[in-house]
Design an enzyme around this catalytic site. Structure first.
Site, PDB file in Angstrom:
ATOM      1  N   GLY A  11       0.792  -1.282  -0.080  1.00  0.00           N
ATOM      2  CA  GLY A  11      -0.061  -0.042  -0.233  1.00  0.00           C
ATOM      3  C   GLY A  11       0.951   1.406   0.008  1.00  0.00           C
ATOM      4  O   GLY A  11       0.476   2.125   0.707  1.00  0.00           O
ATOM      5  N   ALA A  12       1.897   1.377  -0.686  1.00  0.00           N
ATOM      6  CA  ALA A  12       2.830   2.299  -0.818  1.00  0.00           C
ATOM      7  C   ALA A  12       2.457   3.510  -2.017  1.00  0.00           C
ATOM      8  O   ALA A  12       3.603   4.316  -1.994  1.00  0.00           O
ATOM      9  CB  ALA A  12       4.339   1.659  -0.855  1.00  0.00           C
ATOM     10  N   ASN A  62      -3.416  -7.131  -4.838  1.00  0.00           N
ATOM     11  CA  ASN A  62      -4.429  -6.982  -3.707  1.00  0.00           C
ATOM     12  C   ASN A  62      -3.822  -7.980  -2.614  1.00  0.00           C
ATOM     13  O   ASN A  62      -4.061  -9.169  -2.656  1.00  0.00           O
ATOM     14  CB  ASN A  62      -5.641  -7.392  -4.346  1.00  0.00           C
ATOM     15  CG  ASN A  62      -7.012  -7.375  -3.236  1.00  0.00           C
ATOM     16  OD1 ASN A  62      -6.528  -7.336  -2.063  1.00  0.00           O
ATOM     17  ND2 ASN A  62      -8.195  -7.829  -3.454  1.00  0.00           N
ATOM     18  N   VAL A  63      -3.370  -7.311  -1.591  1.00  0.00           N
ATOM     19  CA  VAL A  63      -2.745  -8.198  -0.387  1.00  0.00           C
ATOM     20  C   VAL A  63      -3.789  -9.011   0.340  1.00  0.00           C
ATOM     21  O   VAL A  63      -3.507  -9.824   1.080  1.00  0.00           O
ATOM     22  CB  VAL A  63      -1.789  -7.684   0.455  1.00  0.00           C
ATOM     23  CG1 VAL A  63      -0.728  -6.797  -0.182  1.00  0.00           C
ATOM     24  CG2 VAL A  63      -2.775  -6.363   1.443  1.00  0.00           C
ATOM     25  N   TYR A 154     -11.848  -2.090  12.403  1.00  0.00           N
ATOM     26  CA  TYR A 154     -10.542  -1.505  12.306  1.00  0.00           C
ATOM     27  C   TYR A 154      -9.652  -1.920  13.649  1.00  0.00           C
ATOM     28  O   TYR A 154      -8.647  -2.546  13.465  1.00  0.00           O
ATOM     29  CB  TYR A 154     -10.700   0.003  12.093  1.00  0.00           C
ATOM     30  CG  TYR A 154      -9.247   0.555  11.857  1.00  0.00           C
ATOM     31  CD1 TYR A 154      -8.641   0.627  10.739  1.00  0.00           C
ATOM     32  CD2 TYR A 154      -8.642   1.445  12.968  1.00  0.00           C
ATOM     33  CE1 TYR A 154      -7.410   1.081  10.139  1.00  0.00           C
ATOM     34  CE2 TYR A 154      -7.323   2.153  12.530  1.00  0.00           C
ATOM     35  CZ  TYR A 154      -6.909   1.671  11.410  1.00  0.00           C
ATOM     36  OH  TYR A 154      -5.448   2.235  11.040  1.00  0.00           O
ATOM     37  N   LYS A 158      -6.329  -4.175  13.948  1.00  0.00           N
ATOM     38  CA  LYS A 158      -5.023  -3.665  14.258  1.00  0.00           C
ATOM     39  C   LYS A 158      -4.458  -4.472  15.455  1.00  0.00           C
ATOM     40  O   LYS A 158      -3.353  -4.540  15.755  1.00  0.00           O
ATOM     41  CB  LYS A 158      -5.085  -2.149  14.522  1.00  0.00           C
ATOM     42  CG  LYS A 158      -5.447  -1.528  13.090  1.00  0.00           C
ATOM     43  CD  LYS A 158      -4.204  -1.601  12.164  1.00  0.00           C
ATOM     44  CE  LYS A 158      -4.396  -0.644  11.025  1.00  0.00           C
ATOM     45  NZ  LYS A 158      -3.484  -0.840  10.031  1.00  0.00           N
TER      46      LYS A 158
HETATM   47  N1  LIG Z   1      -3.316   7.844   8.954  1.00  0.00           N
HETATM   48  C1  LIG Z   1      -3.508   7.721  10.243  1.00  0.00           C
HETATM   49  O1  LIG Z   1      -3.900   8.287  11.232  1.00  0.00           O
HETATM   50  C2  LIG Z   1      -3.373   6.208  10.652  1.00  0.00           C
HETATM   51  C3  LIG Z   1      -3.263   6.088  12.013  1.00  0.00           C
HETATM   52  C4  LIG Z   1      -3.004   4.541  12.564  1.00  0.00           C
HETATM   53  C5  LIG Z   1      -2.577   3.630  11.579  1.00  0.00           C
HETATM   54  N2  LIG Z   1      -2.709   3.917  10.236  1.00  0.00           N
HETATM   55  C6  LIG Z   1      -2.488   2.935   9.239  1.00  0.00           C
HETATM   56  O2  LIG Z   1      -1.253   3.105   8.491  1.00  0.00           O
HETATM   57  C7  LIG Z   1      -1.586   2.523   7.068  1.00  0.00           C
HETATM   58  C8  LIG Z   1      -1.295   3.513   6.113  1.00  0.00           C
HETATM   59  O3  LIG Z   1      -2.373   4.193   6.299  1.00  0.00           O
HETATM   60  P1  LIG Z   1      -2.618   5.839   5.350  1.00  0.00           P
HETATM   61  O4  LIG Z   1      -3.042   6.835   6.662  1.00  0.00           O
HETATM   62  O5  LIG Z   1      -1.545   6.134   4.737  1.00  0.00           O
HETATM   63  O6  LIG Z   1      -3.833   5.428   4.505  1.00  0.00           O
HETATM   64  P2  LIG Z   1      -4.081   5.624   3.053  1.00  0.00           P
HETATM   65  O7  LIG Z   1      -5.533   5.244   2.714  1.00  0.00           O
HETATM   66  O8  LIG Z   1      -3.627   6.741   2.403  1.00  0.00           O
HETATM   67  O9  LIG Z   1      -2.932   4.293   2.775  1.00  0.00           O
HETATM   68  C9  LIG Z   1      -3.355   3.047   2.606  1.00  0.00           C
HETATM   69  C10 LIG Z   1      -2.881   2.137   1.289  1.00  0.00           C
HETATM   70  O10 LIG Z   1      -3.084   0.884   1.452  1.00  0.00           O
HETATM   71  C11 LIG Z   1      -3.551   0.451   0.245  1.00  0.00           C
HETATM   72  N3  LIG Z   1      -4.592  -0.572   0.104  1.00  0.00           N
HETATM   73  C12 LIG Z   1      -5.498  -0.634   0.729  1.00  0.00           C
HETATM   74  N4  LIG Z   1      -6.082  -1.961   0.517  1.00  0.00           N
HETATM   75  C13 LIG Z   1      -4.963  -2.821  -0.220  1.00  0.00           C
HETATM   76  C14 LIG Z   1      -4.836  -4.012  -0.537  1.00  0.00           C
HETATM   77  N5  LIG Z   1      -6.226  -4.786  -0.541  1.00  0.00           N
HETATM   78  N6  LIG Z   1      -3.557  -4.346  -1.352  1.00  0.00           N
HETATM   79  C15 LIG Z   1      -2.736  -3.433  -1.055  1.00  0.00           C
HETATM   80  N7  LIG Z   1      -2.837  -2.209  -1.175  1.00  0.00           N
HETATM   81  C16 LIG Z   1      -3.922  -1.841  -0.393  1.00  0.00           C
HETATM   82  C17 LIG Z   1      -4.603   1.850  -0.556  1.00  0.00           C
HETATM   83  O11 LIG Z   1      -4.642   1.816  -1.771  1.00  0.00           O
HETATM   84  C18 LIG Z   1      -3.713   2.857  -0.220  1.00  0.00           C
HETATM   85  O12 LIG Z   1      -2.473   3.458  -1.027  1.00  0.00           O
HETATM   86  C19 LIG Z   1      -2.698   1.898   7.435  1.00  0.00           C
HETATM   87  O13 LIG Z   1      -2.574   0.531   7.613  1.00  0.00           O
HETATM   88  C20 LIG Z   1      -3.581   2.340   8.382  1.00  0.00           C
HETATM   89  O14 LIG Z   1      -4.323   1.689   9.009  1.00  0.00           O
HETATM   90  C21 LIG Z   1      -2.908   5.127   9.715  1.00  0.00           C
END
Ligand SMILES: NC(=O)c1ccc[n+]([C@@H]2O[C@H](COP(=O)([O-])OP(=O)(O)OC[C@H]3O[C@@H](n4cnc5c(N)ncnc54)[C@H](O)[C@@H]3O)[C@@H](O)[C@H]2O)c1
Length: 246
Positions: A11-12, A62-63, A154, A158
């Site tokens: 998901g990068a 799709n992971v 969620y 987590k």
């Molecule tokens: N933003 C926050 O405040 C926050 C807080 C705690 C944890 N997180 C965690 O950090 C991580 C990144 O979050 P973010 O805020 O950058 O969100 P984001 O939605 O910007 O990025 C998530 C990425 O995961 C990809 N993704 C989703 N489903 C997928 C799949 N099945 N296969 C491959 N890729 C997939 C999406 O396309 C996206 O690029 C997540 O795991 C999120 O739960 C974020």
């Protein structure tokens, strides 16, 4: 430095994963930029890395799909021969109060956030064990540590990721493979923009430092955990949250 290391970040294509990919690459790693959404965004991340003198490739997978993840890992290992650093970052939210949460909302979040990490670790496990070294970093959340109203699915995913981290850390400890979890707090990304106002309010009132974190705050810890400095650290959950979990 991570020169010579192969890093795979799920998901990068944007947000925290994008920042992690950029920071690992800036420190010498070759980065596999996994995506399942926008191909353009993921290719832009890889192009930015290459343009800065690094090495990267964007690959779709799709992971949450067991077989697709297996094929993805095979594709990476065939070409790069190893993965030294696996960052399970891909994640989704489908926030709702439990009484309104659909089965689909629950399954989608668990399948991506928790099962996705299982798939990647499972399919790379033989390679990690054989090379007797490596770093696995799972991006959990403070919601998995504290719980959060409106995020039962969620938070469960987590919290499950924390259990997965600790168990695999024990399985891999004698093989020199470190497995840790990072639990971000409230980070400014597209994901938090999509949260309900109620969930945002609850979270904001819980931050002792009184402000949201940045993607760089998370990537800096991932960089440490990916490097030699973390060699004697495994099975840990490190909160990067402005004090939310104190
Ligand atoms: N933003 C926050 O405040 C926050 C807080 C705690 C944890 N997180 C965690 O950090 C991580 C990144 O979050 P973010 O805020 O950058 O969100 P984001 O939605 O910007 O990025 C998530 C990425 O995961 C990809 N993704 C989703 N489903 C997928 C799949 N099945 N296969 C491959 N890729 C997939 C999406 O396309 C996206 O690029 C997540 O795991 C999120 O739960 C974020």
């Amino acid at each position: 430095m991570l020169t010579g290391k192969i890093a795979l970040v799920t998901g990068a294509g944007r947000g925290i994963g994008r920042e992690i990919a950029l920071v690992l690459a800036a420190n010498g790693a070759t980065v596999i930029v996994n995506y399942n959404g926008s191909k353009e965004s993921a290719e832009a991340v890889a192009a930015e890395i290459v343009q800065k003198g690094g090495s990267a490739e964007a690959i779709q997978c799709n992971v949450s799909d067991f077989a697709a993840s297996e094929a993805f890992v095979k594709q990476v290992l065939d070409k790069y021969k190893k993965v030294d650093i696996l960052v399970n970052n891909a994640g989704v939210t489908r926030d709702n109060l439990i009484m309104r949460m659909t089965e689909e909302d629950y399954d989608t979040v668990l399948d991506t956030n928790l099962k996705g990490a299982f798939h990647m670790i499972r399919h790379l496990s033989r390679s990690f064990i054989k090379q007797r070294g490596g770093k696995i970093i799972n991006i959990s959340s403070v919601s998995g540590v504290l719980g959060n109203a409106g995020q039962a699915n969620y938070s469960a995913s987590k919290a499950g990721l924390i259990g997965l981290t600790k168990s695999v850390a024990r399985e891999f400890a004698s093989r020199g493979v470190n497995v840790n979890a990072v639990a971000p707090g409230f980070i400014d990304t597209d994901m938090t923009k999509n949260m309900t106002e109620d969930a945002k309010k609850t979270l904001s009132s819980m931050i002792p430092m009184g402000k949201m974190g940045s993607t760089k705050n998370i990537a800096d810890l991932v960089l440490f955990l990916a490097g030699d400095g973390s060699d004697y650290i495994t099975g840990q959950v490190i909160c990067v949250d402005g004090g939310m979990c104190i």
